[in-house]
Design an enzyme around this catalytic site. Structure first.
Site, PDB file in Angstrom:
ATOM      1  N   ASP A  26       0.590  -1.144  -0.288  1.00  0.00           N
ATOM      2  CA  ASP A  26      -0.143   0.367   0.088  1.00  0.00           C
ATOM      3  C   ASP A  26       0.843   1.260   0.114  1.00  0.00           C
ATOM      4  OD1 ASP A  26      -1.605   2.059   0.593  1.00  0.00           O
ATOM      5  OD2 ASP A  26      -2.302   1.720   2.825  1.00  0.00           O
TER       6      ASP A  26
ATOM      7  N   ASP B  73      -4.480   3.481   2.910  1.00  0.00           N
ATOM      8  CA  ASP B  73      -5.579   3.014   2.931  1.00  0.00           C
ATOM      9  C   ASP B  73      -6.023   1.840   3.046  1.00  0.00           C
ATOM     10  OD1 ASP B  73      -5.206   1.937   1.079  1.00  0.00           O
ATOM     11  OD2 ASP B  73      -5.885   2.785  -1.253  1.00  0.00           O
TER      12      ASP B  73
ATOM     13  N   ASP C  63      -1.750  -1.264  -4.087  1.00  0.00           N
ATOM     14  CA  ASP C  63      -1.641  -0.366  -4.994  1.00  0.00           C
ATOM     15  C   ASP C  63      -0.619  -0.422  -6.169  1.00  0.00           C
ATOM     16  OD1 ASP C  63       0.203   1.265  -3.655  1.00  0.00           O
ATOM     17  OD2 ASP C  63      -2.122   2.629  -2.979  1.00  0.00           O
TER      18      ASP C  63
ATOM     19  N   ASP D 199      -7.586 -16.383 -17.891  1.00  0.00           N
ATOM     20  CA  ASP D 199      -8.473 -16.889 -16.985  1.00  0.00           C
ATOM     21  C   ASP D 199      -9.456 -17.329 -17.513  1.00  0.00           C
ATOM     22  OD1 ASP D 199      -9.450 -16.432 -14.095  1.00  0.00           O
ATOM     23  OD2 ASP D 199     -11.096 -15.515 -14.809  1.00  0.00           O
TER      24      ASP D 199
ATOM     25  N   GLU E 273      -4.665 -20.221 -17.674  1.00  0.00           N
ATOM     26  CA  GLU E 273      -5.262 -20.540 -16.334  1.00  0.00           C
ATOM     27  C   GLU E 273      -6.266 -21.745 -17.141  1.00  0.00           C
ATOM     28  OE1 GLU E 273      -7.662 -20.348 -12.291  1.00  0.00           O
ATOM     29  OE2 GLU E 273      -9.160 -19.021 -14.272  1.00  0.00           O
TER      30      GLU E 273
END
Length: 533
Positions: A22, A26, A30, A201, A268
């Site tokens: 982070d 927060d 990120d 995916d 995947e």
């Protein structure tokens, strides 16, 4: 002679972005945070970084429900941050791949919001809609991964739409050429920005059997014993909803685009049978695909040996993993970090792409997530489901509040009862730590990359699992007792030993969990004449 594709010698590393670093206090990881930790990956020896989804999303499935394929969710940063990440990674010799989630979109995607306005909307056919069945219920018996029917009724238009995951993730209609054209453009958009490839995916889910016939039900004795929302899904033979040969045509189309950009496509494909899995990595299909046999395994040395032999024989371009954001960490499943490192050594010597999941290099077990703090939508849907939160707790960088992950009072998930010994800062100074061992292991793989070949498994080792790949021998004692070790004829040098960070001598006995990489001295002299003998 044609050069080897860059990805064939890559060392992969998966970052689960919310839990990595982070940057703005927060409690949520990120892109700027990831940029600040790239030196850790470079020093570890990583050359290929896979980032979990960073696109705008309602987060019904933590980003695997995409609402905009050409943007960055503000929780992660901006497109400019993504460009900076690509630039910073490339400066460190690290290529970057991202998730491509196009079996389905978010129900908040503009395409779907438009499609449900009316049956004649131009976007309607980008999804799979059907009238109710004769009894007024779903059109067929297909099931959703997360429980219940794979169909949800839309009151406004009087039809059902298909979703193999949650109702918030409607499946795209890959029979519509507009869908294929749009996704082609999405690939080019990111390749033009400098992305080096995609992890696809659910790559084998894209197309469905024409007519959408009912799936057969398995006999009770053939149903895997698993609780939670996935238990119902496992009762069917998924003959018509996934695994259709027509998905390979889509992969070939993407392959042509990726090859133009010298990019890589890693699927995947959750098929544990290596022979079936190999059909997805044919010459003009996906470059590689993850093999998940180890991710699904507890500690069973004979099974590990059998599975590795079969998988390595099936295809030379598989991506090797033993942990991920979707399953319990290997250390938890195996019972110790030592066992996980021994298996990692075997994977590092095989042709293909070995991947570490963030924190795996630290020997982390699953983090502890107290009751009432769960964030996994699977566990939220059914308390009997296996929560994925324990594998997703924040990365421990340094001792102290926030573990160096965040300055916030609390992260999005609990820190998982990590100790100072679990952190990067402490392990970096310890030559016997899992981090130091992984750094030496990855360096040994890099030194032997030019001579790697198809593995020849060596049966004479007894309970020690080993193979020869070119002039290199890789072996690990997966048993719970010491075993004599003789690599056979050769003038051997030790390239790596889990138990010897300094001298690295060729051992005559392997302790339980000890693993080694040896290379014939003649090969070293030929390829590296400056190395002392």
């Amino acid at each position: 002679m044609r050069d080897r594709p860059w990805w064939q010698d890559a060392i992969g590393y998966q970052v689960y972005l919310p839990s990595f670093q982070d940057s703005d206090g927060d409690g949520w990881g990120d892109l700027p945070g990831l940029i600040s930790r790239l030196d850790h990956l470079r020093d570890l020896g990583v050359t290929l970084l896979w980032i979990s989804p960073f696109h705008p999303s309602p987060m019904r499935d933590h980003g695997y429900d995409v609402a905009d394929y050409r943007a960055v969710d503000p929780r992660y940063g901006t497109l400019d941050d993504l460009d900076k990440l690509l630039c910073a990674a490339h400066e460190r010799g690290i290529r970057v791949v991202a998730d491509l989630v196009v079996n389905h979109t978010s129900s908040e995607h503009p395409w779907f919001r438009s499609a449900r306005r009316s049956r004649t909307d131009p976007m309607r056919d980008r999804y799979i809609w059907r009238d109710p069945g004769p009894d007024g219920g779903p059109p067929n018996n297909w099931l959703a991964h997360f429980g219940g029917p794979a169909w949800t009724f839309d009151d406004h238009t009087g039809q059902y739409y298909l979703h193999l995951f949650t109702p918030h993730q409607p499946d795209l209609n890959w029979d519509n050429p507009d869908v294929a054209d749009e996704v082609d453009d999405i690939l080019r958009f990111w390749f033009d920005r400098g992305l080096d490839g995609f992890r696809i995916d659910t790559a084998h889910y894209l197309t469905k059997h024409p007519g959408l016939p009912d799936n057969p039900w398995l006999a009770p004795e053939d149903v895997p014993s698993q609780g939670g929302v996935a238990a119902e899904w496992l009762r069917q033979d998924h003959r018509y909803d996934i695994g259709q040969p027509s998905a390979l045509d889509i992969h070939r189309r993407w392959r042509a685009i990726a090859d133009f950009y010298h990019a890589v496509l890693i699927g995947e494909v959750y098929i544990l049978d290596p022979t079936r899995l190999a059909t997805y990595v044919q010459a003009d299909g996906l470059h590689s695909t993850f093999w998940f046999g180890l991710v699904e395994s507890g500690w069973a040395p004979e099974r590990v040996a059998t599975m590795l032999r079969a998988a390595a024989a099936a295809a030379p371009t598989l991506a090797w993993v033993q942990s991920s954001h979707d399953r319990k960490r290997a250390v938890t499943r195996y019972g110790s970090a030592r066992r996980a490192i021994a298996v990692a050594t075997l994977l590092m010597g095989l042709p293909g792409i070995p991947f570490l999941y963030n924190g795996e290099e630290l020997g982390l077990p699953d983090g502890t997530v107290p009751p009432g703090h769960a964030r996994d939508p699977l566990a939220a849907a059914d308390s009997g489901s296996q929560s994925r939160d324990g594998a997703r707790t924040p990365m421990p960088w340094e001792p102290g509040p926030g573990l160096g992950f965040t300055t916030a009072p609390a992260a999005w998930l609990p820190f998982g009862d990590r100790t100072p010994a679990d952190t990067v800062a402490v392990q970096r100074e310890d030559p016997d730590s899992p981090l130091s061992i992984h750094r030496r292991l990855i360096a040994a793989r890099a030194r032997t990359a030019s001579v790697r070949a198809a593995p020849l498994w060596l049966d004479e080792f007894g309970d020690v699992l080993g193979y020869r790949t070119g002039p290199v021998v890789v072996a690990a004692n997966l048993a719970d007792r010491p075993h004599p070790f003789d690599p056979g004829p050769g003038n051997w040098l030790c390239e790596f030993d889990t138990d010897d960070p300094e001298a690295c001598q060729v051992p005559t006995e392997l302790a339980p969990g000890q693993a080694v990489i040896l290379i014939d001295r003649a090969a070293v002299t030929a390829s590296r004449p400056d190395r002392p003998s």
